[in-house]
Scaffold this active site. Structure first.
Site, PDB file in Angstrom:
ATOM      1  N   GLN A 164      -2.629 -12.162   8.025  1.00  0.00           N
ATOM      2  CA  GLN A 164      -2.834 -11.894   6.587  1.00  0.00           C
ATOM      3  C   GLN A 164      -2.155 -12.984   5.743  1.00  0.00           C
ATOM      4  OE1 GLN A 164      -2.643  -7.913   4.578  1.00  0.00           O
ATOM      5  NE2 GLN A 164      -0.561  -8.542   4.103  1.00  0.00           N
ATOM      6  N   LEU A 207       6.687   3.036   1.580  1.00  0.00           N
ATOM      7  CA  LEU A 207       7.599   1.894   1.644  1.00  0.00           C
ATOM      8  C   LEU A 207       8.684   2.084   2.694  1.00  0.00           C
ATOM      9  CD1 LEU A 207       8.002   1.197  -2.183  1.00  0.00           C
ATOM     10  CD2 LEU A 207       6.344   0.215  -0.575  1.00  0.00           C
ATOM     11  N   MET A 258       0.848  -1.192   0.000  1.00  0.00           N
ATOM     12  CA  MET A 258       0.000   0.000   0.000  1.00  0.00           C
ATOM     13  C   MET A 258       0.889   1.250   0.000  1.00  0.00           C
ATOM     14  SD  MET A 258      -3.423  -0.920   2.075  1.00  0.00           S
ATOM     15  CE  MET A 258      -2.831  -0.599   3.716  1.00  0.00           C
ATOM     16  N   HIS A 271       9.217  -3.600   3.389  1.00  0.00           N
ATOM     17  CA  HIS A 271       8.815  -3.811   1.989  1.00  0.00           C
ATOM     18  C   HIS A 271      10.037  -4.130   1.133  1.00  0.00           C
ATOM     19  CE1 HIS A 271       5.525  -0.879   3.266  1.00  0.00           C
ATOM     20  NE2 HIS A 271       4.847  -1.926   2.862  1.00  0.00           N
ATOM     21  N   LYS A 325       5.144  -9.925   9.493  1.00  0.00           N
ATOM     22  CA  LYS A 325       4.558  -9.002  10.476  1.00  0.00           C
ATOM     23  C   LYS A 325       3.038  -9.102  10.454  1.00  0.00           C
ATOM     24  CE  LYS A 325       4.215  -4.365  10.633  1.00  0.00           C
ATOM     25  NZ  LYS A 325       2.865  -4.102  10.908  1.00  0.00           N
TER      26      LYS A 325
HETATM   27  O1  PAF Z   1      -0.059  -5.779   3.601  1.00  0.00           O
HETATM   28  C1  PAF Z   1      -0.506  -4.855   2.909  1.00  0.00           C
HETATM   29  O2  PAF Z   1       0.125  -3.822   2.706  1.00  0.00           O
HETATM   30  C2  PAF Z   1      -1.902  -4.991   2.297  1.00  0.00           C
HETATM   31  O3  PAF Z   1      -2.773  -5.631   3.165  1.00  0.00           O
HETATM   32  C3  PAF Z   1      -1.889  -5.658   0.919  1.00  0.00           C
HETATM   33  C4  PAF Z   1      -1.405  -7.109   0.996  1.00  0.00           C
HETATM   34  C5  PAF Z   1      -1.014  -4.884  -0.029  1.00  0.00           C
HETATM   35  C6  PAF Z   1      -3.316  -5.680   0.335  1.00  0.00           C
HETATM   36  O4  PAF Z   1      -3.829  -4.402   0.184  1.00  0.00           O
END
Ligand code: PAF
Length: 281
Positions: free
Chosen positions: A153, A33, A30, A37, A149
């Site tokens: 998810q 960064l 998202m 990332h 982290k």
């Molecule tokens: O982890 C993230 O930044 C978000 O949940 C993702 C995987 C990009 C989905 O929008």
């Protein structure tokens, strides 16, 4: 680095990679960064021939009253960082491009999506799985890279990929921490200097749980109590949850007899942060 703003452009770029039989790695983000990332990008570069990164602040995974409007949007510095990492393609669509008007189709991983953050953020994981499924269909990567982290998810995305037979391998990379132990997060940018200090309580709580575990404690309630004590001791930190769960099902465990995930979420001031650690008996 090729920048694709439309789905058609992104599809053309990944089709070109596949035509030349290149292994395509994908890092969905998202934006805003940070080193976390970049560690995913580097892992993708190491394992794949071509790397695509997406930057899309996904409205669907934010609840009412959450930080969608103020979520940091730093496209230019992000683009520069990705150029430096030698990323091949950046996919940066608008919300209108990603979500056709009156879209009513969602991807839900039932059961798992209501656990951990899903409990306090209803609809969050449905938003994540819907956008990740769409991104996978658009980018069609061979491998996709996620950070440990966001452990829940990662578990939920893996389950979606398995249940829907999506032809993508999910790679989960270790948490990247600041030198003082704070897990890197785009939301750390919200912390004022006092909150930034208080935020260390999350990692301290997890380390304390781990050290009690290493000393032989296996009872989850007792380990949780230790962690919560560390959290509540810090002024300005309000725990949302601290749980010990099975990393595959996200169900709470009573005794830690096999690998278990200690996951924590807490408000530090107004900022909600998460962190976790794995216990391996
Ligand atoms: O982890 C993230 O930044 C978000 O949940 C993702 C995987 C990009 C989905 O929008």
């Amino acid at each position: 680095m090729k920048i694709c703003k439309t789905i058609a452009d992104m599809r053309a770029a990944s089709r070109a990679a596949r035509h030349s039989e290149k292994r395509l790695g994908f890092v969905p983000t998202m934006g805003a960064l940070h080193e976390g990332h970049l560690s995913l990008v580097r892992a993708a570069k190491a394992k794949c021939d071509v790397v695509a990164v997406s930057i899309f602040v996904n409205p669907l995974q934010f609840g009412p009253g959450e930080d969608l409007a103020k979520y940091p949007r730093t496209f230019e510095p992000d683009r520069e960082l990705l150029e430096k990492e030698d990323v091949d393609t950046l996919f940066a669509p608008t919300p209108e491009e990603m979500y056709p008007a009156r879209a009513v189709t969602y991807v839900t991983v039932e059961g798992l999506g209501e656990k951990l953050c899903g409990r306090s953020r209803p609809g969050h994981f449905r938003g994540v799985t819907t956008v990740v499924a769409k991104l996978f269909h658009i980018v069609e990567p061979d491998m996709a890279f996620f950070g440990q982290k966001d452990a829940a998810q990662a578990t939920i995305v893996r389950r979606m990929v398995r249940d829907l037979n999506l032809p993508v391998e999910i790679v989960v990379c270790p948490i990247v921490r600041e030198p003082d132990g704070l897990a890197t997060s785009s939301r750390n940018a919200y912390l004022n200097p006092q909150d930034r200090k208080s935020a260390l309580a999350l990692n301290r709580a997890l380390s304390e749980v781990k050290s009690r575990f290493d000393q032989g404690e296996r009872n989850a309630s007792s380990l949780i109590a230790t962690g919560k004590q560390m959290l509540t001791r810090e002024i300005g930190v309000h725990p949302d949850y601290l749980e010990i769960v099975d990393p595959a099902t996200l169900d709470p465990v009573r005794e830690v007899t096999s690998s278990a995930l200690v996951a924590v979420a807490a408000f530090v001031g107004k900022t909600r942060l998460i962190d976790n650690i794995l216990l391996n008996p």
